[in-house]
Design a protein around this motif. Sequence first.
Motif, short mmCIF file in Angstrom:
data_model
loop_
_atom_site.label_atom_id
_atom_site.label_comp_id
_atom_site.label_asym_id
_atom_site.label_seq_id
_atom_site.Cartn_x
_atom_site.Cartn_y
_atom_site.Cartn_z
N ALA A 79 0.83 -1.21 0.00
CA ALA A 79 0.00 0.00 0.00
C ALA A 79 0.86 1.25 0.00
O ALA A 79 1.98 1.26 0.53
N ILE A 80 0.31 2.31 -0.58
CA ILE A 80 0.98 3.61 -0.54
C ILE A 80 0.00 4.61 0.06
O ILE A 80 -1.19 4.65 -0.30
N GLY A 81 0.50 5.41 1.03
CA GLY A 81 -0.33 6.44 1.64
C GLY A 81 0.41 7.77 1.61
O GLY A 81 1.48 7.88 1.03
N ALA A 85 0.31 9.64 -2.60
CA ALA A 85 -0.92 8.90 -2.88
C ALA A 85 -2.07 9.88 -3.10
O ALA A 85 -2.86 9.74 -4.03
N GLN A 86 -2.14 10.89 -2.23
CA GLN A 86 -3.22 11.89 -2.33
C GLN A 86 -3.13 12.62 -3.67
O GLN A 86 -4.13 12.88 -4.32
N LYS A 91 -3.44 6.85 -10.66
CA LYS A 91 -2.36 6.85 -11.68
C LYS A 91 -1.18 5.99 -11.20
O LYS A 91 -0.41 5.48 -12.00
N ILE A 92 -1.07 5.86 -9.87
CA ILE A 92 0.07 5.09 -9.33
C ILE A 92 0.01 3.63 -9.77
O ILE A 92 1.03 2.99 -9.96
N GLY A 104 -5.38 8.07 0.72
CA GLY A 104 -5.03 9.48 0.89
C GLY A 104 -4.75 9.84 2.34
O GLY A 104 -4.86 9.01 3.24
N THR A 105 -4.41 11.10 2.54
CA THR A 105 -4.01 11.56 3.88
C THR A 105 -5.17 11.53 4.87
O THR A 105 -4.97 11.63 6.06
N GLN A 106 -6.40 11.40 4.34
CA GLN A 106 -7.55 11.42 5.26
C GLN A 106 -8.23 10.06 5.37
O GLN A 106 -9.35 9.97 5.86
#
Length: 473
Positions: A79-81, A85-86, A91-92, A104-106
Motif C-alpha cells: 500500500a501507498i499512503g 498517494a493523495q 495513476k500510481i 489518501g491523507t484522510q
Amino acid sequence: MVNKYLYLNTIGCQMNVYDSEQIAMRLAALGYQQTSSLENADLVIVNTCTIRAKAEQKAFSFLGRLARLKKKKPGLITAIGGCVAQQEGEKIFKRIPYLDLVFGTQAIDRLPSLIQMIDQKRCRIVDIEQADKPLFQEADDGIAATDQMSRFVTIMRGCDNFCSYCVVPYVRGRETSRHPDDIINEIQQYAQTGLKEVTLLGQNVNSYGKKERLCAFTELLSRVSQIEQLLRIRFTTSHPKDFDQDLINAFRTNEKLCKHIHLPVQSGSNRVLKRMNRKYTKALYLDKVAKLRDTCPDIAITSDIIVGFPGESTTDFDETLELIRTIEFDGLFAFKYSDRPNAPSADYDGKVSDQQKKDRLQILLDLQETLTRRKNQALVGTCLPILAEGFSKRQSSGNLNQPDQAVQWTGRTSTNKIVNFYHDGNPASCNDICPGQLVNVKIEKAYSHSLWGKAVEGKAAAEELKGERSYAA
Ligand code: SF4
C-alpha cells in the motif's frame, strides 16, 4: 486475533511520522505487529511525502523494489499512503501494477477495513477523499497508547498559505484545527503510559483554532502544560508572518515550553520572498527574531532555507548568507529547490542550474556549520537539564571511569540539541537513569551536530555546578 507483520516505511516530515504512528495503532487492532524485516512482512505500507522531488523518488524506488518480494509472496499486501498517494491517486497503479492500495491523507481511520477487504477479496482499492472534506475523526476509541516518552500530536492539518513552491494546500487540503478537548484527551492518554515530552504539529500553529473560533494557540499550550506528568512541550511549525508577541511571551511564561523555535525563513532576499508568496520581508523576520531574543535570550532558533529558487540571483543568495550571519541560527535545514507538480513556481522562469544550486547549498552549509560549532562550543562548561531518551549508539558496558567506554546515554536539551552523556558513577548507579528522566549534564565537548558531557546528579551535582550556568528545562 491472527498475528501478522506490518513493515512501515515513513518518508518526510513529522506530520508523516505522526500519521504512521496512527496507522500502526489502527492496524494493531487487526493483529498487525510492526517488523523491521521486509522479508517477514505480510503488509507493506509506504507513507510518502511529495514536498521535494527527492522524497517522491525515494518512495517510488522503494515500491519498485517490492516487485521481487510480491512475486515470492503473492499474499503480501502492498500500500501507498501520504501526500504522493493523495496527489497521484489511481495513476500510481499504472506505474506500480502490483500495488494493492492507494490511500489518501484522510483515509487513515478507514485503513483497517480497507486492509480487511483486500485480504478477503484480493481486490485493488483507491481511497482518496477530496482534500477539503472534514478531518479528524480521531476519537481514538479502543486505541491503546504505547509507552513512548516522547511523541508528536497533530493539532491541525492542511494549510491556507499557498507558498508558490509548496503543494501542501493541494494535497493536505485547507487548514483545519482539532478541538482542544480532543487534543488534551489524546495527550492525557499518552501521559498515563509514560509520555514526558510532546511536540504539537501543524503547518502553521499560529493560526490554530482561528477559523473554527476554538481557542488561541497559546491557550492550548497553557492547557497542555497543565498535564501533570508532562515535562516538556515543543511545537512545529510557526509561519513568520503570523508569529506574534503572545507566542513570544509564552516562551517566558510557560515553564514547560522548550526554549527552541523552528521559524522557516526560506530566503534572505525580499525579491525571492515575494516570488515565494511568503508574505513577509527580511526586515519583518529580523524584527520578530529581535523581539524573541529580547524576551527569551537563551532561545535556540532554527530555520529552513531553499536555495536556487527560480530567479534567485547571486545577489539574492548573498542576501540569504547575510541574513544567516546576522541571525546566527542554531541550525538550518537547507534544500535545493525542485519543481513540484501543481506548485505555481514550477512554471516560473529563471530556473537556476543544478550545479549552481549544489554550489550554493555547499556554501550555505559550510557557513552554518561554523556557526553551529561556535554556538555549541559556547555551551562547554555549562550544566544543562537533558531529557534522557535511551542509550546512545556508542553505548558499551565497559569501564565507567573511562568516559569513552562508559555507558552512554542520549537525550536533548530544552533548546533541542542532542547530548550524548555518560554516567560518572558506579555501574549500579547507571540504573538510576531511565528514559524520560531529566538529568543534569555538564557539557564537556562540542561537535557540529551534538554535545557530549557527564551526568552530575544529586549532591555531587550541586557542588559541581557551583558558580556555573544552569538552565531551566
Ligand atoms: S506555509 Fe507555505 S510552505 Fe508551509 S505548508 Fe503552507 S504553503 Fe507549504
